[in-house]
Design an enzyme around this catalytic site. Structure first.
Site, PDB file in Angstrom:
ATOM      1  N   ASP A 108       0.864  -1.187   0.000  1.00  0.00           N
ATOM      2  CA  ASP A 108       0.000   0.000   0.000  1.00  0.00           C
ATOM      3  C   ASP A 108       0.904   1.241   0.000  1.00  0.00           C
ATOM      4  OD1 ASP A 108      -2.049   1.808   0.416  1.00  0.00           O
ATOM      5  OD2 ASP A 108      -2.672   1.041   2.361  1.00  0.00           O
ATOM      6  N   ILE A 158      -9.618  -4.050   0.295  1.00  0.00           N
ATOM      7  CA  ILE A 158     -10.036  -5.387  -0.113  1.00  0.00           C
ATOM      8  C   ILE A 158      -9.744  -6.433   0.955  1.00  0.00           C
ATOM      9  CG2 ILE A 158      -9.861  -4.927  -2.603  1.00  0.00           C
ATOM     10  CD1 ILE A 158      -7.113  -6.303  -2.567  1.00  0.00           C
TER      11      ILE A 158
END
Ligand code: IMP
Ligand code: MG
Length: 181
Positions: A108, A158
């Site tokens: 990320d 997610i």
């Protein structure tokens, strides 16, 4: 009706079915097999807990001799990074002179992987690359190129295939995305 799952207070909807994940992992494994065929017994270093399912599927398609080991770090609470990375379970393998492939579920901001790479460099490996199931290019803030990535996604949150929401959802075979409505 789209498939949905509820984990604690949040609902997630189906985003990527296993068949697509499997195809992407196969393509990635072929790339790694090609790049590492002349190397001497590389070490795949999985980052727990999120990478366990990706590691299992990826390794079944790796065709050279390799070692597989895991470490545990954490940087997330809920659905946003707390920006702090703590190493929880240390590394027992000898890293010096070895080719290391870090296996991650998702990169990320790159904070976790950056921290890990910094501590690994101190052990003088021959090389370090990252293989991740997902990369969020929109939030990645580090310079080190993520060479091996199965899929790129946006900034959505997610779960599934090893990825969790507050430790739930890791067992899901498909990938689900937070259902905002
Ligand atoms: P980074 O340090 O910001 O790169 O975050 C990496 C870690 O955050 C990953 O190993 C995951 O555990 C977690 N993470 C980041 N995005 C997601 C997501 O969309 N779902 C679940 N976990 C995530
Ligand atoms: Mg993780």
């Amino acid at each position: 009706m789209q498939k949905k799952v509820t984990l604690n207070d949040k609902t997630f909807k189906l985003m990527i079915p296993y068949e697509s994940i499997d195809q992407k992992i196969t393509a990635l494994a072929q790339q790694i097999n090609h790049d590492y065929r002349d190397k001497q017994t590389p070490i795949f270093l999985g980052v727990l807990s999120g990478s366990f399912m990706f590691m299992a599927d990826l390794m079944k398609q790796i065709d050279f001799n390799c070692e597989i080991t895991f470490i545990k770090i954490a940087s997330y609470v809920g659905t946003s990074s707390v920006g702090k990375v703590t190493e929880l379970i240390g590394l027992n393998n000898v890293i010096e002179g070895r080719d290391i492939i870090i296996v991650e579920d998702i990169v990320d901001t790159g904070e976790s992987i950056n921290h890990l790479m910094k501590s690994l460099v101190g052990h003088k490996p021959a090389s370090i690359e990252v293989a991740t199931l997902f990369l969020k290019p929109g939030s990645y803030k580090k310079n080190h190129p993520i060479k091996y990535r199965a899929m790129d996604i946006g900034n959505e949150f997610i779960v599934g295939f090893g990825l969790d929401y507050n430790q739930l959802g890791r067992n899901l075979k498909d990938i689900y995305v937070l259902d905002e409505q």
